[in-house]
Design a protein around this motif. Sequence first.
Motif, mmCIF file in Angstrom:
data_model
loop_
_atom_site.group_PDB
_atom_site.id
_atom_site.type_symbol
_atom_site.label_atom_id
_atom_site.label_comp_id
_atom_site.label_asym_id
_atom_site.label_seq_id
_atom_site.Cartn_x
_atom_site.Cartn_y
_atom_site.Cartn_z
ATOM 1 N N GLY A 301 -14.942 -20.584 -5.800
ATOM 2 C CA GLY A 301 -14.249 -21.537 -5.565
ATOM 3 C C GLY A 301 -14.251 -22.602 -4.638
ATOM 4 N N CYS A 302 -15.048 -22.412 -3.809
ATOM 5 C CA CYS A 302 -15.495 -23.328 -2.704
ATOM 6 C C CYS A 302 -16.457 -24.235 -3.218
ATOM 7 C CB CYS A 302 -15.842 -22.774 -1.135
ATOM 8 S SG CYS A 302 -17.325 -21.652 -1.305
ATOM 9 N N MET A 303 -17.156 -23.716 -4.079
ATOM 10 C CA MET A 303 -18.570 -24.461 -4.381
ATOM 11 C C MET A 303 -17.905 -25.594 -5.653
ATOM 12 S SD MET A 303 -20.394 -23.332 -2.642
ATOM 13 C CE MET A 303 -21.527 -24.596 -3.237
ATOM 14 N N ILE A 304 -16.710 -25.248 -6.257
ATOM 15 C CA ILE A 304 -16.406 -26.174 -7.350
ATOM 16 C C ILE A 304 -15.128 -26.860 -6.857
ATOM 17 C CG2 ILE A 304 -16.935 -24.597 -9.381
ATOM 18 C CD1 ILE A 304 -14.338 -23.728 -9.646
ATOM 19 N N GLN A 305 -14.494 -26.645 -5.809
ATOM 20 C CA GLN A 305 -13.817 -27.509 -4.962
ATOM 21 C C GLN A 305 -13.967 -29.044 -5.237
ATOM 22 O OE1 GLN A 305 -12.252 -26.185 -1.122
ATOM 23 N NE2 GLN A 305 -10.032 -27.328 -1.448
ATOM 24 N N GLY A 306 -12.951 -29.846 -5.669
ATOM 25 C CA GLY A 306 -13.335 -31.402 -5.335
ATOM 26 C C GLY A 306 -13.855 -32.036 -6.809
ATOM 27 N N LEU A 307 -14.139 -31.359 -7.552
ATOM 28 C CA LEU A 307 -14.902 -31.703 -8.912
ATOM 29 C C LEU A 307 -14.090 -32.263 -9.724
ATOM 30 C CD1 LEU A 307 -17.747 -28.872 -9.396
ATOM 31 C CD2 LEU A 307 -18.001 -30.926 -8.256
ATOM 32 N N GLY A 308 -12.779 -32.336 -9.669
ATOM 33 C CA GLY A 308 -12.049 -33.055 -10.742
ATOM 34 C C GLY A 308 -11.435 -32.072 -11.723
ATOM 35 N N PHE A 309 -11.602 -30.634 -11.661
ATOM 36 C CA PHE A 309 -11.121 -29.912 -12.744
ATOM 37 C C PHE A 309 -9.901 -29.045 -12.400
ATOM 38 C CE2 PHE A 309 -15.465 -30.999 -14.108
ATOM 39 C CZ PHE A 309 -15.440 -31.448 -15.401
ATOM 40 N N ASP A 310 -8.982 -29.109 -12.984
ATOM 41 C CA ASP A 310 -7.789 -27.975 -12.663
ATOM 42 C C ASP A 310 -7.702 -26.664 -13.241
ATOM 43 O OD1 ASP A 310 -7.196 -28.870 -15.399
ATOM 44 O OD2 ASP A 310 -5.274 -30.022 -14.468
ATOM 45 N N SER A 311 -8.728 -26.503 -14.162
ATOM 46 C CA SER A 311 -8.616 -25.039 -14.790
ATOM 47 C C SER A 311 -9.835 -24.774 -14.969
ATOM 48 C CB SER A 311 -8.090 -25.138 -16.225
ATOM 49 O OG SER A 311 -6.928 -25.569 -16.033
ATOM 50 N N SER A 312 -10.415 -23.117 -14.905
ATOM 51 C CA SER A 312 -11.891 -22.779 -14.786
ATOM 52 C C SER A 312 -11.729 -21.259 -15.433
ATOM 53 C CB SER A 312 -12.464 -22.561 -13.455
ATOM 54 O OG SER A 312 -11.625 -21.835 -12.621
ATOM 55 N N HIS A 313 -12.682 -20.599 -15.728
ATOM 56 C CA HIS A 313 -12.988 -19.141 -16.165
ATOM 57 C C HIS A 313 -14.141 -19.143 -15.557
ATOM 58 C CE1 HIS A 313 -11.911 -15.448 -18.332
ATOM 59 N NE2 HIS A 313 -13.041 -15.530 -18.631
ATOM 60 N N LEU A 314 -14.640 -17.868 -15.119
ATOM 61 C CA LEU A 314 -15.846 -17.396 -14.726
ATOM 62 C C LEU A 314 -16.173 -16.101 -15.201
ATOM 63 C CD1 LEU A 314 -18.247 -17.661 -12.563
ATOM 64 C CD2 LEU A 314 -16.881 -16.307 -11.063
ATOM 65 N N VAL A 315 -17.632 -15.826 -15.797
ATOM 66 C CA VAL A 315 -17.974 -14.665 -16.021
ATOM 67 C C VAL A 315 -18.990 -14.550 -14.917
ATOM 68 C CG1 VAL A 315 -19.591 -13.462 -17.660
ATOM 69 C CG2 VAL A 315 -17.822 -15.086 -18.503
ATOM 70 N N GLU A 316 -18.825 -13.307 -14.211
ATOM 71 C CA GLU A 316 -19.480 -13.283 -12.945
ATOM 72 C C GLU A 316 -20.886 -12.761 -13.269
ATOM 73 O OE1 GLU A 316 -17.822 -11.839 -8.991
ATOM 74 O OE2 GLU A 316 -16.428 -10.765 -10.478
ATOM 75 N N PRO A 317 -21.866 -13.351 -12.677
ATOM 76 C CA PRO A 317 -23.324 -12.659 -12.609
ATOM 77 C C PRO A 317 -23.585 -11.294 -12.084
ATOM 78 C CG PRO A 317 -23.056 -13.793 -10.329
ATOM 79 C CD PRO A 317 -21.782 -13.839 -11.024
ATOM 80 N N THR A 318 -24.312 -10.758 -12.729
ATOM 81 C CA THR A 318 -25.077 -9.301 -12.737
ATOM 82 C C THR A 318 -25.930 -9.363 -11.461
ATOM 83 O OG1 THR A 318 -24.798 -8.911 -15.008
ATOM 84 C CG2 THR A 318 -26.211 -7.403 -13.422
ATOM 85 N N GLY A 319 -25.224 -8.927 -10.391
ATOM 86 C CA GLY A 319 -26.059 -9.003 -9.044
ATOM 87 C C GLY A 319 -25.989 -10.445 -8.734
ATOM 88 N N ARG A 320 -27.308 -11.087 -8.669
ATOM 89 C CA ARG A 320 -27.256 -12.711 -8.262
ATOM 90 C C ARG A 320 -28.104 -13.132 -9.743
ATOM 91 N NH1 ARG A 320 -26.175 -13.927 -3.308
ATOM 92 N NH2 ARG A 320 -27.101 -15.779 -3.456
ATOM 93 N N VAL A 321 -27.854 -12.662 -10.817
ATOM 94 C CA VAL A 321 -28.468 -12.937 -11.955
ATOM 95 C C VAL A 321 -27.431 -13.586 -12.991
ATOM 96 C CG1 VAL A 321 -29.703 -12.164 -14.079
ATOM 97 C CG2 VAL A 321 -30.730 -11.631 -11.818
ATOM 98 N N GLY A 322 -27.714 -14.465 -13.813
ATOM 99 C CA GLY A 322 -26.867 -14.982 -14.765
ATOM 100 C C GLY A 322 -25.273 -15.646 -14.229
ATOM 101 N N GLY A 323 -24.491 -15.489 -14.961
ATOM 102 C CA GLY A 323 -23.177 -15.942 -14.456
ATOM 103 C C GLY A 323 -23.014 -17.506 -15.403
ATOM 104 N N ILE A 324 -21.430 -17.412 -15.727
ATOM 105 C CA ILE A 324 -21.166 -18.397 -16.634
ATOM 106 C C ILE A 324 -19.982 -18.979 -16.193
ATOM 107 C CG2 ILE A 324 -20.388 -19.199 -18.816
ATOM 108 C CD1 ILE A 324 -22.103 -16.741 -19.975
ATOM 109 N N LEU A 325 -19.657 -20.469 -16.101
ATOM 110 C CA LEU A 325 -18.406 -20.944 -15.553
ATOM 111 C C LEU A 325 -17.879 -22.042 -16.496
ATOM 112 C CD1 LEU A 325 -16.337 -20.905 -13.272
ATOM 113 C CD2 LEU A 325 -18.115 -22.567 -12.087
ATOM 114 N N LEU A 326 -16.910 -22.020 -16.911
ATOM 115 C CA LEU A 326 -15.988 -23.194 -17.758
ATOM 116 C C LEU A 326 -15.004 -23.714 -16.767
ATOM 117 C CD1 LEU A 326 -15.286 -21.048 -21.009
ATOM 118 C CD2 LEU A 326 -17.492 -22.211 -20.576
ATOM 119 N N LEU A 327 -15.160 -25.281 -16.918
ATOM 120 C CA LEU A 327 -14.464 -26.035 -16.213
ATOM 121 C C LEU A 327 -13.765 -26.886 -17.237
ATOM 122 C CD1 LEU A 327 -16.517 -26.739 -13.114
ATOM 123 C CD2 LEU A 327 -14.769 -25.216 -13.114
ATOM 124 N N TRP A 328 -12.346 -27.162 -17.065
ATOM 125 C CA TRP A 328 -11.828 -28.053 -18.211
ATOM 126 C C TRP A 328 -10.616 -28.852 -17.373
ATOM 127 C CZ3 TRP A 328 -11.308 -22.783 -18.543
ATOM 128 C CH2 TRP A 328 -9.985 -22.438 -18.611
#
Length: 366
Positions: A301-328
């Motif tokens: 949340g704090c890393m994407i704050q202020g980017l201008g998108f009001d909606s998001s969906h996160l697929v969390e990484p496995t450990g510290r690997v991967g991860g997918i974030l949709l912002l719209w």
Amino acid sequence: MDPNWREFDPPSPPPISPSLSPLSLSPESPPRIHRVRAEAPLIFTRPALPLLPDTSPLFVDYIITKTEEEIAEISLSEVKKLILDPKNVERKYKELLMYVSGAGFSPAHLPQIHDVEYLPEVTQISLKWILRRGDEAEVVDRELLHNFGPWLDPQALLPHHRTQVQVRLHPLTFTARNNTNAILLANILPMLKQMKVWASWEEVKGGSGLREAEVILKPQRDIWIYPETEEAVLPWRMEESAELRRLKRQPHLPCNMSVIMWNVRGISRPSFKPNAKLLIHNHSPDLLILVETQVSRQNTGCMIQGLGFDSSHLVEPTGRVGGILLLWKAERIKLHILGENSQGVYALVEGIQTGIQGHPVHIREA
């Protein structure tokens, strides 16, 4: 340009500016956009070239939170283990923080050993030997890891030359290795009511630890989807249900809708936010798809704050690997999540009915 080329090897990404000031939203010159039509997958495999790293063990302390009031610095040997095996991470390290003098605390960014598989074998052996030995030579090891920084964890700067694909009738497939600075711009040109989006990652066969992320944009022209049931329907079907009538009244996707796909290599790296703001400033995407986010839900949340998108969906990484974030932007498109697992997400994008002032208008069901 041949529309059927399969592997895209972009030019080396020069720095945006010497200082990479987080307050600057404009590059020294506008980016050069190469517009192509591609009916075959676009595959990015060229590793990020050596640049100054975002972080260095000489200047960063890594911190875990033990209780609400107690924190503790982890040892260099613990940091090394996280670099060597970022996938199998103990729970206490998932919310890892880093402290930089003058900048304070922020979610931690760490390099990953898998990113240097392209280096000569003797170099890889040397680096792994440093990472596997204990803390008996901590001062020396910190200096050595600092010197390896440009190859182990170069900044994820934006390429000045960017590729833009026009999505018309055929699906667009974007594939990127985890150690690339891959960015792809897409414009959705036809009058579409729906578009499917798949985003996923998987490990490359061979056990090297390298990963590939794949994003697919598929225009839905001949078949529509009921978002609630995922049932497919032919738009010209003679017998009309209430659901089909609703789909026919559904507005089209925004004219010349813009999508950006970015292999970000960690959204907690200090260069992410200024680069993300610059990318959004240059191209005004309706949908931003980030792969290899490498950050937990709590720290996203704090890393994407202020980017201008009001909606998001996160697929969390496995450990510290991967991860997918949709912002719209919810005032431009509607995005339905149809399915997901630990390594991917499947979604449907629809248009939004807007009034004269551009505000959403709710359609009453029949």
